[in-house]
Write an enzyme that holds these catalytic residues in place. Sequence first.
Site, PDB file in Angstrom:
ATOM      1  N   GLY A  11       0.448  -0.907   0.084  1.00 40.69           N
ATOM      2  CA  GLY A  11      -0.185  -0.031   0.146  1.00 40.69           C
ATOM      3  C   GLY A  11       0.968   0.989   0.277  1.00 40.69           C
ATOM      4  O   GLY A  11       1.943   1.559   0.170  1.00 40.69           O
ATOM      5  N   ARG A  72       0.925  -4.647  -5.034  1.00 43.94           N
ATOM      6  CA  ARG A  72       0.422  -6.330  -4.320  1.00 43.94           C
ATOM      7  C   ARG A  72       1.398  -7.336  -4.446  1.00 43.94           C
ATOM      8  O   ARG A  72       0.704  -8.574  -3.657  1.00 43.94           O
ATOM      9  CB  ARG A  72      -0.523  -6.000  -3.217  1.00 43.94           C
ATOM     10  CG  ARG A  72      -0.743  -4.767  -2.848  1.00 43.94           C
ATOM     11  CD  ARG A  72      -2.322  -4.856  -1.249  1.00 43.94           C
ATOM     12  NE  ARG A  72      -2.559  -3.949  -0.102  1.00 43.94           N
ATOM     13  CZ  ARG A  72      -1.630  -3.742   0.076  1.00 43.94           C
ATOM     14  NH1 ARG A  72      -0.810  -3.927   0.601  1.00 43.94           N
ATOM     15  NH2 ARG A  72      -3.007  -2.506   0.710  1.00 43.94           N
ATOM     16  N   ASP A 103       4.975  -5.005   5.854  1.00 36.17           N
ATOM     17  CA  ASP A 103       5.109  -6.327   6.545  1.00 36.17           C
ATOM     18  C   ASP A 103       4.845  -7.409   5.018  1.00 36.17           C
ATOM     19  O   ASP A 103       6.563  -7.853   5.591  1.00 36.17           O
ATOM     20  CB  ASP A 103       4.419  -6.179   7.604  1.00 36.17           C
ATOM     21  CG  ASP A 103       3.004  -6.032   7.292  1.00 36.17           C
ATOM     22  OD1 ASP A 103       2.392  -5.966   6.221  1.00 36.17           O
ATOM     23  OD2 ASP A 103       2.376  -7.546   7.957  1.00 36.17           O
ATOM     24  N   THR A 125       4.977   2.078   6.349  1.00 41.13           N
ATOM     25  CA  THR A 125       3.015   2.093   6.043  1.00 41.13           C
ATOM     26  C   THR A 125       2.583   3.256   6.930  1.00 41.13           C
ATOM     27  O   THR A 125       3.209   3.196   8.425  1.00 41.13           O
ATOM     28  CB  THR A 125       2.856   0.549   7.148  1.00 41.13           C
ATOM     29  OG1 THR A 125       1.814   0.399   7.085  1.00 41.13           O
ATOM     30  CG2 THR A 125       3.801   0.059   8.453  1.00 41.13           C
ATOM     31  N   ASP A 127      -0.150   2.287   8.920  1.00 41.33           N
ATOM     32  CA  ASP A 127       0.056   1.580  10.157  1.00 41.33           C
ATOM     33  C   ASP A 127       0.704   1.647  11.417  1.00 41.33           C
ATOM     34  O   ASP A 127       0.664   1.177  12.582  1.00 41.33           O
ATOM     35  CB  ASP A 127      -0.228   0.040   9.600  1.00 41.33           C
ATOM     36  CG  ASP A 127      -1.521  -0.064   8.731  1.00 41.33           C
ATOM     37  OD1 ASP A 127      -2.397   0.867   8.858  1.00 41.33           O
ATOM     38  OD2 ASP A 127      -1.755  -1.445   8.871  1.00 41.33           O
ATOM     39  N   ASP A 129       3.492  -0.516  12.188  1.00 38.30           N
ATOM     40  CA  ASP A 129       3.172  -2.029  12.956  1.00 38.30           C
ATOM     41  C   ASP A 129       4.225  -2.750  12.470  1.00 38.30           C
ATOM     42  O   ASP A 129       4.228  -3.470  12.814  1.00 38.30           O
ATOM     43  CB  ASP A 129       2.345  -2.711  13.397  1.00 38.30           C
ATOM     44  CG  ASP A 129       1.782  -3.130  10.971  1.00 38.30           C
ATOM     45  OD1 ASP A 129       2.527  -2.360  10.217  1.00 38.30           O
ATOM     46  OD2 ASP A 129       0.978  -4.183  10.747  1.00 38.30           O
ATOM     47  N   ARG A 171      -5.024  -3.154  10.158  1.00 37.84           N
ATOM     48  CA  ARG A 171      -5.062  -4.040   9.895  1.00 37.84           C
ATOM     49  C   ARG A 171      -4.966  -4.949  11.692  1.00 37.84           C
ATOM     50  O   ARG A 171      -6.188  -5.688  12.084  1.00 37.84           O
ATOM     51  CB  ARG A 171      -4.102  -4.251   8.578  1.00 37.84           C
ATOM     52  CG  ARG A 171      -4.471  -5.967   8.176  1.00 37.84           C
ATOM     53  CD  ARG A 171      -3.731  -6.480   7.016  1.00 37.84           C
ATOM     54  NE  ARG A 171      -4.295  -5.823   6.235  1.00 37.84           N
ATOM     55  CZ  ARG A 171      -5.268  -5.738   5.481  1.00 37.84           C
ATOM     56  NH1 ARG A 171      -6.116  -7.019   5.410  1.00 37.84           N
ATOM     57  NH2 ARG A 171      -6.379  -5.354   4.663  1.00 37.84           N
TER      58      ARG A 171
END
Length: 346
Positions: A11, A72, A103, A125, A127, A129, A171
């Site tokens: 992404g 992706r 990731d 990202t 996120d 994470d 997510r």
Amino acid sequence: MKKIAVMTGGGDCPGLNAVIRAVVLTGLRYNLETLGIRNGWKGLIECDMVPLNDSSVSGIISWGGTILGTSRTNPLKDPADLEKIQKTIQINDIGALVVIGGDGTLSAAYGIANRGVPIVGIPKTIDNDIFGTDLTVGFDTAVSIVTEAIDRLHNTAESHHRIMVIEVMGRNAGWISLTAGVAGGADVILVPEMHITFEEICRNLEARYMAGKKFSVVVVAEGTLHEDIADTTVPECDRDECGHEKFVGVGNLLGKRLEHQLGIETRVTVLGHVQRGGTPTASDRVLATRFGISAVEQIVAGNIGCMVALQGTRIGTIPLKDVTSRIKMVDPNFYYDLSMIKSGKR
Ligand code: F6P
């Protein structure tokens, strides 16, 4: 070594162009030519690339998205793709590859690095994470966007005496929800890592009403699919190319349930990909630049098979193998310290 290549996978997020720029300019400082791989792993499979120089990266530090495009595509799915990647690297004389990814992309990078391709990863990202780095490129911008949205929703929530539910990305980890939720003064903050029951949420919101606060803002991360929040009737999720679930909309499910249970008018906002677009914040631009510089320096120093990372205030590295096996989750104590300020539990 004369040539390196850079790619963006997974992404997109704000700050990718700032990383690309830093890689190209640092490469030039070390007399390295940089090739830009288009559309992530797909570009390496299809030998789709463009030479990058000073003028191709001029002015892009403030642009959102990625000038290289992304996808992706999973390069480990088909062994034939792997061979194509190795061939592309060989015939284009690419000495090392800078992989800017989340990731999924970094896991694939590890798999490919194991087959002898010299790789340095850069974590990005919204996120936030990725294990081993305190921050990822894109997170700060996403948090700013969400915080601004919460501020706006607060105004309209108060005017109409409503509950506003805002669903944000996240997510597996709730960093955006927690950070922007705290910054925006949200009344309930929900993250995938913490199981807060529907009953608890209702109790918090009811207490506010009893105290005369006739409006509330609830922030929920999209991956918060605990049964009693999203209801047990969540339909089966489909999956994207990388096997990720396509989310069914926890915000709407929760909003409906809250309205039904509490009898308070509720509206739901799903921020979606708005969080991933637009101009990066100053912090993201600086982080992206530091990561880009360091990635090229690692290549020059022969430190490959690693990811550059923010460790405290300095940029360090971590082996790719240590990054890919896990995710950086929100720590429960951190969550309670920050998010329970409103409920008076802490
Ligand atoms: O890459 C992170 C992320 O922003 C997740 O939070 C989100 O679920 C996902 O991307 C959505 O990506 P897309 O719709 O582009 O596949």
